[in-house]
Design a protein around this motif. Structure first.
Motif, PDB file in Angstrom:
ATOM      1  N   PHE A 110       0.859  -1.176   0.000  1.00 40.70           N
ATOM      2  CA  PHE A 110       0.000   0.000   0.000  1.00 40.70           C
ATOM      3  C   PHE A 110       0.898   1.230   0.000  1.00 40.70           C
ATOM      4  O   PHE A 110       1.906   1.273   0.699  1.00 40.70           O
ATOM      5  CB  PHE A 110      -0.894   0.013   1.248  1.00 40.70           C
ATOM      6  CG  PHE A 110      -1.880  -1.115   1.284  1.00 40.70           C
ATOM      7  CD1 PHE A 110      -3.125  -0.982   0.687  1.00 40.70           C
ATOM      8  CD2 PHE A 110      -1.571  -2.313   1.900  1.00 40.70           C
ATOM      9  CE1 PHE A 110      -4.046  -2.019   0.708  1.00 40.70           C
ATOM     10  CE2 PHE A 110      -2.480  -3.361   1.933  1.00 40.70           C
ATOM     11  CZ  PHE A 110      -3.717  -3.217   1.334  1.00 40.70           C
ATOM     12  N   GLN A 111       0.537   2.231  -0.800  1.00 40.33           N
ATOM     13  CA  GLN A 111       1.296   3.474  -0.851  1.00 40.33           C
ATOM     14  C   GLN A 111       0.406   4.612  -0.375  1.00 40.33           C
ATOM     15  O   GLN A 111      -0.735   4.749  -0.816  1.00 40.33           O
ATOM     16  CB  GLN A 111       1.803   3.762  -2.259  1.00 40.33           C
ATOM     17  CG  GLN A 111       2.656   5.011  -2.336  1.00 40.33           C
ATOM     18  CD  GLN A 111       3.353   5.165  -3.678  1.00 40.33           C
ATOM     19  OE1 GLN A 111       3.690   4.190  -4.323  1.00 40.33           O
ATOM     20  NE2 GLN A 111       3.558   6.401  -4.083  1.00 40.33           N
ATOM     21  N   PHE A 112       0.958   5.430   0.508  1.00 36.98           N
ATOM     22  CA  PHE A 112       0.221   6.534   1.102  1.00 36.98           C
ATOM     23  C   PHE A 112       0.495   7.836   0.341  1.00 36.98           C
ATOM     24  O   PHE A 112       1.425   7.912  -0.453  1.00 36.98           O
ATOM     25  CB  PHE A 112       0.618   6.686   2.581  1.00 36.98           C
ATOM     26  CG  PHE A 112       0.349   5.436   3.380  1.00 36.98           C
ATOM     27  CD1 PHE A 112      -0.895   5.207   3.928  1.00 36.98           C
ATOM     28  CD2 PHE A 112       1.347   4.488   3.558  1.00 36.98           C
ATOM     29  CE1 PHE A 112      -1.149   4.049   4.662  1.00 36.98           C
ATOM     30  CE2 PHE A 112       1.104   3.332   4.283  1.00 36.98           C
ATOM     31  CZ  PHE A 112      -0.141   3.110   4.837  1.00 36.98           C
ATOM     32  N   HIS A 113      -0.305   8.868   0.599  1.00 38.37           N
ATOM     33  CA  HIS A 113      -0.123  10.164  -0.052  1.00 38.37           C
ATOM     34  C   HIS A 113       1.288  10.695   0.156  1.00 38.37           C
ATOM     35  O   HIS A 113       1.815  11.420  -0.680  1.00 38.37           O
ATOM     36  CB  HIS A 113      -1.148  11.184   0.453  1.00 38.37           C
ATOM     37  CG  HIS A 113      -2.544  10.887   0.019  1.00 38.37           C
ATOM     38  ND1 HIS A 113      -2.951  10.997  -1.290  1.00 38.37           N
ATOM     39  CD2 HIS A 113      -3.627  10.479   0.717  1.00 38.37           C
ATOM     40  CE1 HIS A 113      -4.228  10.665  -1.381  1.00 38.37           C
ATOM     41  NE2 HIS A 113      -4.665  10.344  -0.177  1.00 38.37           N
ATOM     42  N   SER A 114       1.915  10.347   1.271  1.00 38.43           N
ATOM     43  CA  SER A 114       3.271  10.804   1.599  1.00 38.43           C
ATOM     44  C   SER A 114       4.332  10.040   0.801  1.00 38.43           C
ATOM     45  O   SER A 114       5.516  10.299   0.962  1.00 38.43           O
ATOM     46  CB  SER A 114       3.534  10.610   3.086  1.00 38.43           C
ATOM     47  OG  SER A 114       3.489   9.220   3.410  1.00 38.43           O
ATOM     48  N   ASN A 115       3.886   9.084  -0.025  1.00 36.87           N
ATOM     49  CA  ASN A 115       4.744   8.175  -0.802  1.00 36.87           C
ATOM     50  C   ASN A 115       5.395   7.094   0.047  1.00 36.87           C
ATOM     51  O   ASN A 115       6.168   6.301  -0.477  1.00 36.87           O
ATOM     52  CB  ASN A 115       5.793   8.925  -1.635  1.00 36.87           C
ATOM     53  CG  ASN A 115       5.166   9.608  -2.824  1.00 36.87           C
ATOM     54  OD1 ASN A 115       4.190   9.114  -3.391  1.00 36.87           O
ATOM     55  ND2 ASN A 115       5.687  10.755  -3.196  1.00 36.87           N
ATOM     56  N   ASP A 116       5.109   7.050   1.354  1.00 36.19           N
ATOM     57  CA  ASP A 116       5.555   5.928   2.189  1.00 36.19           C
ATOM     58  C   ASP A 116       4.819   4.684   1.728  1.00 36.19           C
ATOM     59  O   ASP A 116       3.675   4.766   1.247  1.00 36.19           O
ATOM     60  CB  ASP A 116       5.244   6.179   3.665  1.00 36.19           C
ATOM     61  CG  ASP A 116       6.113   7.263   4.281  1.00 36.19           C
ATOM     62  OD1 ASP A 116       7.234   7.483   3.779  1.00 36.19           O
ATOM     63  OD2 ASP A 116       5.658   7.881   5.252  1.00 36.19           O
TER      64      ASP A 116
END
Length: 54
Positions: free
Chosen positions: A13-19
């Motif tokens: 899973f990729q978050f808005h923060s790109n983490d």
């Protein structure tokens, strides 16, 4: 002779923060997810609890 096979399903899973976070999911959950899905991920530590598509 007896053989068993176990399949492990992992999703990143990729978050808005790109983490990014990789979690193990059930085969049933894996089949419901598609690359590019956007939604709300619910997890506890490294345990996948659910994903709700927006």
């Amino acid at each position: 002779m007896h053989h068993t096979t176990q399949t492990r399903y992992c999703v990143t899973f990729q978050f808005h923060s790109n983490d990014r976070l990789e979690l193990s999911v059930s085969g049933q959950q894996y089949g419901l997810l598609s690359e590019g899905d956007v939604g709300t991920l619910t997890f506890q530590g490294s345990r996948f609890l659910g994903f709700r598509r927006h």
